[in-house]
Motif scaffolding. Structure first.
Motif, short mmCIF file in Angstrom:
data_model
loop_
_atom_site.label_atom_id
_atom_site.label_comp_id
_atom_site.label_asym_id
_atom_site.label_seq_id
_atom_site.Cartn_x
_atom_site.Cartn_y
_atom_site.Cartn_z
N ALA A 1 48.69 34.95 36.55
CA ALA A 1 48.40 33.55 36.83
C ALA A 1 49.54 32.64 36.41
O ALA A 1 50.22 32.89 35.41
CB ALA A 1 47.12 33.13 36.12
N ARG B 1 38.42 34.61 35.82
CA ARG B 1 38.46 33.34 36.53
C ARG B 1 39.11 33.56 37.90
O ARG B 1 39.93 34.46 38.08
CB ARG B 1 39.27 32.31 35.75
CG ARG B 1 38.80 32.11 34.32
CD ARG B 1 37.46 31.42 34.27
NE ARG B 1 37.55 30.06 34.74
CZ ARG B 1 37.91 29.04 33.98
NH1 ARG B 1 38.24 29.22 32.72
NH2 ARG B 1 37.95 27.81 34.47
N THR B 2 38.76 32.72 38.86
CA THR B 2 39.42 32.78 40.15
C THR B 2 40.79 32.13 40.03
O THR B 2 40.90 30.95 39.67
CB THR B 2 38.59 32.07 41.23
OG1 THR B 2 37.36 32.78 41.39
CG2 THR B 2 39.34 32.05 42.56
N VAL B 3 41.83 32.92 40.29
CA VAL B 3 43.22 32.46 40.18
C VAL B 3 43.77 32.28 41.59
O VAL B 3 43.69 33.19 42.41
CB VAL B 3 44.07 33.46 39.38
CG1 VAL B 3 45.53 33.06 39.39
CG2 VAL B 3 43.55 33.57 37.95
N ARG B 4 44.33 31.11 41.85
CA ARG B 4 44.82 30.83 43.20
C ARG B 4 46.34 30.66 43.26
O ARG B 4 46.89 30.46 44.33
CB ARG B 4 44.14 29.58 43.76
CG ARG B 4 42.63 29.74 43.84
CD ARG B 4 41.96 28.61 44.60
NE ARG B 4 40.53 28.80 44.65
CZ ARG B 4 39.90 29.61 45.50
NH1 ARG B 4 40.59 30.31 46.37
NH2 ARG B 4 38.59 29.73 45.49
N ALA C 1 44.29 28.39 32.99
CA ALA C 1 43.11 28.04 33.78
C ALA C 1 42.40 26.84 33.19
O ALA C 1 42.37 26.66 31.97
CB ALA C 1 42.17 29.23 33.85
N GLY D 1 45.23 38.09 36.66
CA GLY D 1 44.40 37.14 37.37
C GLY D 1 43.95 37.71 38.70
O GLY D 1 44.59 38.62 39.26
N PHE E 1 49.90 32.52 41.74
CA PHE E 1 50.43 33.67 41.02
C PHE E 1 51.95 33.54 40.84
O PHE E 1 52.64 32.97 41.68
CB PHE E 1 50.13 34.97 41.77
CG PHE E 1 48.66 35.23 41.97
CD1 PHE E 1 47.90 35.83 40.98
CD2 PHE E 1 48.03 34.87 43.15
CE1 PHE E 1 46.55 36.07 41.16
CE2 PHE E 1 46.68 35.11 43.35
CZ PHE E 1 45.93 35.70 42.34
#
Length: 445
Positions: free
Chosen positions: A426, A258-261, A430, A391, A263
């Motif tokens: 992450a 998944r795109t993790v934005r 999510a 992530g 951290f």
């Protein structure tokens, strides 16, 4: 015929010992039968501290878990919440009780033709009911373990394990103590309930029609009603290093990607990133080439230097496009996902080994082949990071200022940056991914 029994003893009278024997005289169990009364009638001489080992089949029969099922596979599907591994018709799955086992515990043996036997819905509750019933019937305080037969990873053969328990310390946590030589014990947690189940299996057998065994002499494992039960034996997903079979692990990693934005501050293991790169470079490529290079920005200084230079170049581009300062500031903030990550990777495309045809159509197709191969490598990399429980977010920004990236990172002029990958642990869970049906993306001819 006398019921089978096993006695463990020692020459030294003070050494621990126990006896285990199977109970004869238990009739064929039917739906609605009171197991505690059947056991009490078969062995009225039970005493405090005994442990009863009860085969799950008779628990299931007493609880009416025999169901009509001409197709056993359909019954397995209904009891399965997750496929762990599959090879041909054999499936190892996680069932509704949280147990990982073959065929979800659905059994077509010892049950009438056209029916299958499901595991108890709540084996711990079943064990408590038998324990309470024996207390009422005989006035004794015993432990009860509900058992079932399991195969085990890395080991041939089957053994009985505990799937339900009441009044039994299912785990004996020795951590913090020392062994006979005074060495500290840092990881030793004994699965006492499973050891009891296996001991009972020695005398019950698989085909002798002896579904209950008694262990006497181990009263220290019998405890209060507050013990957590056999669910304590099930390893949590977070601690399970062998949660999936090979093909399932690949699909799970793809799903986890998944795109993790956002951290956390937890550092990234450089070894994990290198293992992901090793997976990345197995991607297919034209002409037996290796069109991938991965630049690892492991120091905060290198990340800051690159991102500062990219931001300046981006701002210049936006100003040339006539964007307002407010719009520029908003767009620049969108790039913070890279700045907030504890680790950055810049994948690059190299065209070494490509063919030059001198024809625009074929030369364009040649480059596209290499770009596709490089993209496959990046996808491998992202999936492998997910498999490492890291992530990531692939951001295309370096593709818009390649000369700047090459200069700051001292890269050869033939390396084309293909964006940047933010890597880290992450924060939070999510959001659930929207379901995409494969049929929506298919065209069949």
């Amino acid at each position: 015929m006398a019921s089978p029994s096993v006695t463990s003893s020692s020459v030294a009278s003070s050494a621990p010992s126990f006896r285990v024997w199977a109970l004869g005289g238990i009739p064929e169990v039917r739906a609605g039968d009171d197991l505690a009364k059947l056991i009490a009638a078969a062995e009225p001489g039970l005493v405090d501290g005994d442990v009863l080992l009860v085969t799950s089949k008779i628990v299931s029969k007493a609880e009416g878990r025999v169901v009509e099922a001409a197709d056993r596979e359909a019954a397995i599907d209904a009891e399965t919440v997750r496929v762990v591994a599959r090879r041909g018709p054999l499936r190892i799955v996680e069932n509704r009780q949280g147990l990982v086992m073959a065929a979800a515990g659905v059994d077509a043996s010892n049950t009438p033709a056209g029916t299958v036997l499901l595991l108890p819905e709540d084996s711990d509750a079943s064990a408590r009911a038998v324990r309470d019933g024996l207390r009422d019937a005989l006035g004794v305080d015993v432990g009860v373990v509900v058992t079932d037969t399991f195969g085990r990873p890395w080991r041939n053969g089957l053994t009985d394990v505990a799937i339900g328990a009441a009044g039994v310390r299912v785990l004996d946590d020795l951590r913090g103590g020392t062994d006979a030589h005074g060495n500290p014990l840092g990881a030793t947690v004994v699965a006492t309930a499973d050891e009891l189940a296996a001991a009972g299996d020695l005398v019950k057998g698989k085909a002798e029609g002896l579904p209950v065994a008694v262990v006497r002499g181990l009263s220290h494992v019998v405890a209060s009603d507050d013990e957590p039960g056999a669910r304590e034996l099930v390893r949590s997903a977070a601690d399970d290093m062998f949660r999936l079979g090979t093909s399932e692990a690949v699909r799970e990693a793809v799903t986890l990607r998944r795109t993790v934005r956002e951290f956390s501050d937890e550092p990234v293991d450089p070894g994990a990133v290198r293992r992901a790169v090793a997976a990345a470079v197995t991607a297919p490529a034209p002409h037996h080439t290796t069109p991938w290079r991965f630049v690892l920005l492991e120091s905060a200084e290198s990340r800051t230097r690159l991102l500062d230079a990219m931001r300046e170049a981006w701002i210049e581009d936006l100003r040339r496009d006539g964007k307002s300062e407010e719009s520029i500031a908003k767009r620049v903030r969108r790039g913070d996902v890279l700045r907030n990550a504890p680790y950055l990777v810049v994948p690059c495309l190299v065209m070494d080994g490509s063919h030059t045809y001198g024809d625009e159509r074929r030369d364009t197709a040649e480059r596209e082949m290499f770009v596709v191969a490089a993209g496959a490598g990046v996808q491998n990399f992202l999936v492998a990071l997910a498999g490492e429980r890291l992530g990531s977010a692939w951001v295309s920004s370096t593709m818009f200022c390649r000369p700047v990236v090459r200069e700051v990172l001292s890269l050869p002029s033939s390396w084309d940056p293909l964006g940047a990958v933010a890597v880290g642990h992450a924060v939070g869970v999510a959001r659930k991914r929207a379901v995409r049906e494969a049929e929506a993306f298919l065209t069949v001819r």
